[in-house]
Motif scaffolding. Structure first.
Motif, PDB file in Angstrom:
ATOM      1  N   UNK A 292      26.833  22.011  44.448  1.00  0.00           N
ATOM      2  CA  UNK A 292      25.765  23.025  44.307  1.00  0.00           C
ATOM      3  C   UNK A 292      24.554  22.695  45.047  1.00  0.00           C
ATOM      4  N   UNK A 293      24.240  23.055  46.412  1.00  0.00           N
ATOM      5  CA  UNK A 293      22.895  22.749  46.930  1.00  0.00           C
ATOM      6  C   UNK A 293      21.689  23.122  46.434  1.00  0.00           C
TER       7      UNK A 293
ATOM      8  N   UNK B  37      18.744  43.655  44.109  1.00  0.00           N
ATOM      9  CA  UNK B  37      17.916  42.793  43.470  1.00  0.00           C
ATOM     10  C   UNK B  37      18.707  41.498  43.152  1.00  0.00           C
ATOM     11  N   UNK B  38      17.735  40.441  43.057  1.00  0.00           N
ATOM     12  CA  UNK B  38      18.488  39.017  43.176  1.00  0.00           C
ATOM     13  C   UNK B  38      17.281  38.008  42.376  1.00  0.00           C
ATOM     14  N   UNK B  39      17.691  37.061  41.830  1.00  0.00           N
ATOM     15  CA  UNK B  39      16.655  36.275  41.335  1.00  0.00           C
ATOM     16  C   UNK B  39      16.632  34.546  42.016  1.00  0.00           C
ATOM     17  N   UNK B  40      15.911  33.845  41.618  1.00  0.00           N
ATOM     18  CA  UNK B  40      15.966  32.618  42.080  1.00  0.00           C
ATOM     19  C   UNK B  40      16.350  31.709  40.863  1.00  0.00           C
TER      20      UNK B  40
ATOM     21  N   UNK C 263      15.361  37.450  49.785  1.00  0.00           N
ATOM     22  CA  UNK C 263      16.432  38.152  48.860  1.00  0.00           C
ATOM     23  C   UNK C 263      17.681  37.668  49.616  1.00  0.00           C
ATOM     24  N   UNK C 264      17.997  37.518  50.686  1.00  0.00           N
ATOM     25  CA  UNK C 264      19.293  37.134  51.350  1.00  0.00           C
ATOM     26  C   UNK C 264      19.677  35.918  50.925  1.00  0.00           C
ATOM     27  N   UNK C 265      18.609  34.695  50.763  1.00  0.00           N
ATOM     28  CA  UNK C 265      18.654  33.540  50.426  1.00  0.00           C
ATOM     29  C   UNK C 265      19.393  33.394  48.892  1.00  0.00           C
TER      30      UNK C 265
ATOM     31  N   UNK D 164      22.971  32.263  48.071  1.00  0.00           N
ATOM     32  CA  UNK D 164      23.154  31.434  46.937  1.00  0.00           C
ATOM     33  C   UNK D 164      23.908  31.648  45.634  1.00  0.00           C
ATOM     34  N   UNK D 165      23.564  32.755  45.386  1.00  0.00           N
ATOM     35  CA  UNK D 165      24.206  33.075  43.774  1.00  0.00           C
ATOM     36  C   UNK D 165      25.441  33.220  43.934  1.00  0.00           C
ATOM     37  N   UNK D 166      26.163  33.880  44.951  1.00  0.00           N
ATOM     38  CA  UNK D 166      27.284  34.073  45.317  1.00  0.00           C
ATOM     39  C   UNK D 166      28.022  32.813  45.597  1.00  0.00           C
ATOM     40  N   UNK D 167      27.541  31.942  46.229  1.00  0.00           N
ATOM     41  CA  UNK D 167      28.132  30.736  46.627  1.00  0.00           C
ATOM     42  C   UNK D 167      28.031  29.453  45.776  1.00  0.00           C
TER      43      UNK D 167
END
Length: 274
Positions: free
Chosen positions: A107-108, A160-163, A224-226, A230-233
């Motif tokens: 997990x990077x 919508x996504x979160x860090x 948002x793309x990052x 990142x959440x999916x990966x």
């Protein structure tokens, strides 16, 4: 479902666009839009192990306060983020050139360092902002399942996504202001700018509607793309924003380079202690 046979490698075994091999990246990766900013970040490294460039993708791997760190340019926009995030994940989690899933997946920590414009009058130019959440109207959701979309205007949909909550907490402790970021697919019309063509999104400069409802603080073109990829990966992502302009008040930073340098140094300090 995995289809690792679709991974494209160069003749030397490096991943297609980044021209990197797995051993050439670290578990902390800083992403910047501008290839020239890679050298600004790496200018604070005490040692450099690798420098590589292909197209707009420039990479330097080295150490800061003894911590191995990679910095890579994405170019502008989530279309490039799609390439960089997927290829970083392949480098971390696929055995190459065999194209076999890594037995010990990683997990990077992926940290965006970039510029941004505020869309609230109380966010001062020069603020260093960490994105707690992000909304994307950039179109990347057409290629992935980012969950339910919200129709924010007739025919305009946002995801919508979160860090990463732990990383957000660390950067708040370091003095970053928490915000909610809107990621757009372009710099002019998609961010409400009307030069010679009227923008269909001029309402982004208002303090009402979707901007007020979601508490949006700033505009940029990658966060948002990052966060969503990142959440999916399975990676931990954070976005740091140097506020160089306020779109509501019309104010611009008189010292943009100094603001960006402060963000880089504070960001490196936090990352080196993780």
């Amino acid at each position: 479902m995995q289809n690792l046979a679709e991974i494209i490698l160069n003749d030397d075994g490096s991943i297609y666009h980044l021209h990197l091999k797995p051993e050439e990246i670290t578990e902390i990766v800083i992403t910047v839009g501008d290839p020239d900013r890679v050298d600004k970040v790496a200018g604070f490294f005490e040692s450099v192990k690798l420098t590589r460039q292909h197209r707009e993708f420039r990479t330097i791997t080295g150490t800061y306060r003894g911590r191995p760190i990679t910095v890579v340019s994405t170019g502008i926009g989530t279309d490039n983020v799609d390439i960089v995030l997927n290829e970083l994940d392949m480098l971390a989690n696929v055995l190459l050139p065999e194209r076999v899933a890594h037995p010990f997946p990683k997990s990077l920590i992926i940290c965006r360092m970039g510029t941004s414009g505020a869309i609230r009058p109380d966010i001062k130019v020069g603020t260093l902002l960490v994105s707690e959440e992000a909304w994307g109207i950039d179109g990347l959701h057409a290629g992935y399942d980012f969950g339910p979309l919200t129709e924010i205007q007739p025919g305009i949909y946002a995801y919508h996504t979160r860090g990463d909550a732990g990383l957000i907490s660390e950067f708040q402790k370091a003095g970053f202001t928490k915000g909610i970021t809107l990621t757009t697919s372009g710099f002019y019309g998609p961010q409400g700018r009307s030069i010679r063509i009227p923008s269909a999104l001029s309402w982004l400069r208002s303090e009402s509607g979707f901007v007020a409802e979601k508490g949006l603080t700033n505009l940029e073109m990658e966060t948002a793309g990052i966060y969503a990829l990142s959440a999916l990966l399975g990676h931990r992502a954070i976005s740091l924003n140097a506020i160089l302009a306020n779109r509501i008040t019309g104010e611009f930073s008189p010292h943009p380079d100094a603001v960006m340098e402060e963000l880089i140094l504070r960001g490196l300090d936090v990352l080196s202690r993780l």
